[in-house]
Design an enzyme around this catalytic site. Structure first.
Site, PDB file in Angstrom:
ATOM      1  N   SER A 131      -2.666 -58.615 -25.761  1.00  0.00           N
ATOM      2  CA  SER A 131      -2.692 -57.149 -25.682  1.00  0.00           C
ATOM      3  C   SER A 131      -3.064 -56.667 -24.280  1.00  0.00           C
ATOM      4  O   SER A 131      -2.476 -55.717 -23.769  1.00  0.00           O
ATOM      5  CB  SER A 131      -3.627 -56.554 -26.742  1.00  0.00           C
ATOM      6  OG  SER A 131      -4.926 -57.083 -26.618  1.00  0.00           O
ATOM      7  N   ASN A 139     -10.892 -62.331 -13.830  1.00  0.00           N
ATOM      8  CA  ASN A 139     -11.004 -62.467 -15.280  1.00  0.00           C
ATOM      9  C   ASN A 139     -11.659 -61.213 -15.840  1.00  0.00           C
ATOM     10  O   ASN A 139     -12.400 -60.519 -15.135  1.00  0.00           O
ATOM     11  CB  ASN A 139     -11.863 -63.698 -15.609  1.00  0.00           C
ATOM     12  CG  ASN A 139     -11.943 -63.968 -17.105  1.00  0.00           C
ATOM     13  OD1 ASN A 139     -10.959 -63.808 -17.821  1.00  0.00           O
ATOM     14  ND2 ASN A 139     -13.099 -64.377 -17.570  1.00  0.00           N
ATOM     15  N   HIS A 145     -14.111 -60.042 -19.127  1.00  0.00           N
ATOM     16  CA  HIS A 145     -14.996 -60.582 -20.171  1.00  0.00           C
ATOM     17  C   HIS A 145     -15.535 -59.417 -21.000  1.00  0.00           C
ATOM     18  O   HIS A 145     -15.917 -58.390 -20.450  1.00  0.00           O
ATOM     19  CB  HIS A 145     -16.145 -61.367 -19.529  1.00  0.00           C
ATOM     20  CG  HIS A 145     -16.984 -62.078 -20.529  1.00  0.00           C
ATOM     21  ND1 HIS A 145     -16.570 -63.243 -21.136  1.00  0.00           N
ATOM     22  CD2 HIS A 145     -18.178 -61.762 -21.070  1.00  0.00           C
ATOM     23  CE1 HIS A 145     -17.499 -63.626 -21.994  1.00  0.00           C
ATOM     24  NE2 HIS A 145     -18.480 -62.750 -21.962  1.00  0.00           N
TER      25      HIS A 145
END
Length: 188
Positions: free
Chosen positions: A13, A102, A104
């Site tokens: 997504s 990244n 998180h």
């Protein structure tokens, strides 16, 4: 035009939001999606969005230079981990310093590290009766979730929240902010 490569392990997504955002923004394009999961939902999303997608395995990633060589050929301006669950090998991190980011689903350094992803994070946050959670976008280094923090946004937790409702709140923030932070990084 700047070039992005996405790595994803699951539903995809966030990857879809990033692809869609940059299809409407001439700054960059997602040239490739790489996945380590042959059953990942991101594969269907990539196909529907017209983005090349490649599946790789542990040997390709950790025991050979196959993925490193692919990345070197493509020369991405940024490598984005969007729900990617494996730790990046040091040879890739060394070759692309401060070019791997990244996202998180917590306010790092809390609730990060090996095994802390997705619902595991939200369950731990709710179990600890935290008053807030959020997202962290960070550079990737050789340790899980320990790279330099680029951006955080806090999300309040109400007493009625469950791991599922918290996950929904976190996803909304991810979808809204991740493409914008990627855009800022590409413009710097």
């Amino acid at each position: 035009m700047k070039k992005l490569i996405l790595l994803a392990s699951g539903n995809g997504s966030n990857a879809e939001r990033i692809v869609t955002y940059f299809k409407e923004n001439a700054l960059a394009e997602v040239s490739f999606i790489l996945t380590n999961n042959p059953k990942a939902g991101v594969i269907g999303r990539a196909e529907r969005l017209g983005v090349p997608c490649m599946i790789f395995d542990r040997k390709d990633f950790y025991e050979s230079t196959y993925i490193l060589e692919l990345l070197e050929r493509e020369q991405p301006d940024l490598i984005v981990l969007a729900g990617f669950l494996w730790k990046c090998p040091e040879n890739i991190i060394a070759r692309f310093p401060n070019k791997i980011v990244n996202i998180h689903p917590s306010l790092l350094p809390k609730y990060g590290g090996k095994g802390m992803y997705g619902m595991y994070v939200h369950e731990a946050v709710i179990a600890a009766q935290e008053k807030e959670s959020g997202i962290t976008i960070h550079y990737v280094n050789e340790h899980y979730d320990e790279g330099a923090i680029i951006f955080q946004e806090r999300v309040p937790i109400s007493p009625e929240d469950t791991p599922e409702s918290l996950a929904q709140k976190i996803h909304e923030v991810e979808y809204r902010t991740f493409p914008l932070i990627i855009k800022q990084l590409l413009q710097n």
